[in-house]
Enzyme design. Sequence first.
Site, PDB file in Angstrom:
ATOM      1  N   GLY A  46       0.831  -1.197   0.000  1.00 31.63           N
ATOM      2  CA  GLY A  46       0.000   0.000   0.000  1.00 31.63           C
ATOM      3  C   GLY A  46       0.862   1.242   0.000  1.00 31.63           C
ATOM      4  O   GLY A  46       2.005   1.221   0.485  1.00 31.63           O
ATOM      5  N   GLN A  51       2.940   9.852   1.335  1.00 32.89           N
ATOM      6  CA  GLN A  51       4.280   9.259   1.436  1.00 32.89           C
ATOM      7  C   GLN A  51       5.199   9.663   0.286  1.00 32.89           C
ATOM      8  O   GLN A  51       6.409   9.525   0.379  1.00 32.89           O
ATOM      9  CB  GLN A  51       4.177   7.731   1.493  1.00 32.89           C
ATOM     10  CG  GLN A  51       3.502   7.227   2.748  1.00 32.89           C
ATOM     11  CD  GLN A  51       3.344   5.720   2.691  1.00 32.89           C
ATOM     12  OE1 GLN A  51       2.354   5.221   2.173  1.00 32.89           O
ATOM     13  NE2 GLN A  51       4.321   4.992   3.205  1.00 32.89           N
ATOM     14  N   CYS A  91       5.838  -0.318   7.243  1.00 37.49           N
ATOM     15  CA  CYS A  91       5.481   0.846   6.429  1.00 37.49           C
ATOM     16  C   CYS A  91       6.680   1.234   5.577  1.00 37.49           C
ATOM     17  O   CYS A  91       7.802   1.257   6.078  1.00 37.49           O
ATOM     18  CB  CYS A  91       5.094   2.000   7.350  1.00 37.49           C
ATOM     19  SG  CYS A  91       4.677   3.521   6.479  1.00 37.49           S
ATOM     20  N   LEU A  92       6.442   1.550   4.311  1.00 41.94           N
ATOM     21  CA  LEU A  92       7.544   1.948   3.435  1.00 41.94           C
ATOM     22  C   LEU A  92       8.211   3.237   3.917  1.00 41.94           C
ATOM     23  O   LEU A  92       9.360   3.500   3.573  1.00 41.94           O
ATOM     24  CB  LEU A  92       7.047   2.122   1.992  1.00 41.94           C
ATOM     25  CG  LEU A  92       6.552   0.832   1.322  1.00 41.94           C
ATOM     26  CD1 LEU A  92       6.016   1.126  -0.070  1.00 41.94           C
ATOM     27  CD2 LEU A  92       7.658  -0.216   1.253  1.00 41.94           C
ATOM     28  N   HIS A 133      -4.510   1.731   7.580  1.00 42.98           N
ATOM     29  CA  HIS A 133      -3.136   2.229   7.681  1.00 42.98           C
ATOM     30  C   HIS A 133      -2.908   3.358   6.673  1.00 42.98           C
ATOM     31  O   HIS A 133      -2.332   4.400   7.012  1.00 42.98           O
ATOM     32  CB  HIS A 133      -2.179   1.045   7.427  1.00 42.98           C
ATOM     33  CG  HIS A 133      -0.726   1.389   7.381  1.00 42.98           C
ATOM     34  ND1 HIS A 133       0.197   0.858   8.262  1.00 42.98           N
ATOM     35  CD2 HIS A 133      -0.004   2.191   6.542  1.00 42.98           C
ATOM     36  CE1 HIS A 133       1.405   1.327   7.965  1.00 42.98           C
ATOM     37  NE2 HIS A 133       1.307   2.143   6.925  1.00 42.98           N
ATOM     38  N   GLU A 134      -3.376   3.159   5.426  1.00 43.28           N
ATOM     39  CA  GLU A 134      -3.137   4.170   4.385  1.00 43.28           C
ATOM     40  C   GLU A 134      -3.979   5.424   4.615  1.00 43.28           C
ATOM     41  O   GLU A 134      -3.504   6.540   4.377  1.00 43.28           O
ATOM     42  CB  GLU A 134      -3.408   3.586   2.996  1.00 43.28           C
ATOM     43  CG  GLU A 134      -2.561   2.367   2.620  1.00 43.28           C
ATOM     44  CD  GLU A 134      -1.067   2.549   2.817  1.00 43.28           C
ATOM     45  OE1 GLU A 134      -0.567   3.676   2.748  1.00 43.28           O
ATOM     46  OE2 GLU A 134      -0.391   1.519   3.065  1.00 43.28           O
ATOM     47  N   HIS A 137      -2.277   7.679   6.909  1.00 47.68           N
ATOM     48  CA  HIS A 137      -1.259   8.528   6.257  1.00 47.68           C
ATOM     49  C   HIS A 137      -1.896   9.813   5.735  1.00 47.68           C
ATOM     50  O   HIS A 137      -1.316  10.898   5.865  1.00 47.68           O
ATOM     51  CB  HIS A 137      -0.615   7.796   5.079  1.00 47.68           C
ATOM     52  CG  HIS A 137       0.493   6.862   5.460  1.00 47.68           C
ATOM     53  ND1 HIS A 137       1.628   7.273   6.132  1.00 47.68           N
ATOM     54  CD2 HIS A 137       0.667   5.536   5.251  1.00 47.68           C
ATOM     55  CE1 HIS A 137       2.437   6.232   6.318  1.00 47.68           C
ATOM     56  NE2 HIS A 137       1.868   5.155   5.794  1.00 47.68           N
TER      57      HIS A 137
END
Length: 167
Positions: A46, A51, A91-92, A133-134, A137
């Site tokens: 994701g 991000q 997480c990236l 989660h996204e 962000h």
Amino acid sequence: MALLPILHYPDPRLHTVAKPVAEVTPELRQLAADMAETMYAAPGIGLAATQVDRHIRLLVIDISEEKNRLHTFINPRILLKEGEIVHEEGCLSVPGIYDKVTRAEHIRVQATDLAGETFELEANGLMAICIQHEIDHLNGKVFVEYLSRLKQTRIKSKLSKQAREAM
Ligand code: NI
């Protein structure tokens, strides 16, 4: 198509609250395509526009093994949350850090797709976790903020050190 640089925690830009998308334009479709390419290359399941330092309410998700089930959510809104699930998240934007977070196990989400159509989706388990989660962000929240102060401080100093060493 292009790979986009991903912001790393504790970059303060990750705390920006993203603005709603007013219109699905060719530029927005291009950004969504670039975000998908960036997510697959990372590799991740994701990615939120936040991000990649674009502060609009857009995210891409693909939790499939085969990486052939891309979902794009524009202006996503959670309509319903049920149950509880604890999952070890990563997480990236927080490379190398994994920890347990509690989220709703089942959600219903409404969003707009790349054709400009509104849709609703019921999601369970990993898909529900990933969407939550996204969306966090887009609201300027990174998953480590669910952890204890002590863990957050440790993660911040570890990643700041890595960033300095990489320069
Ligand atoms: Ni993330």
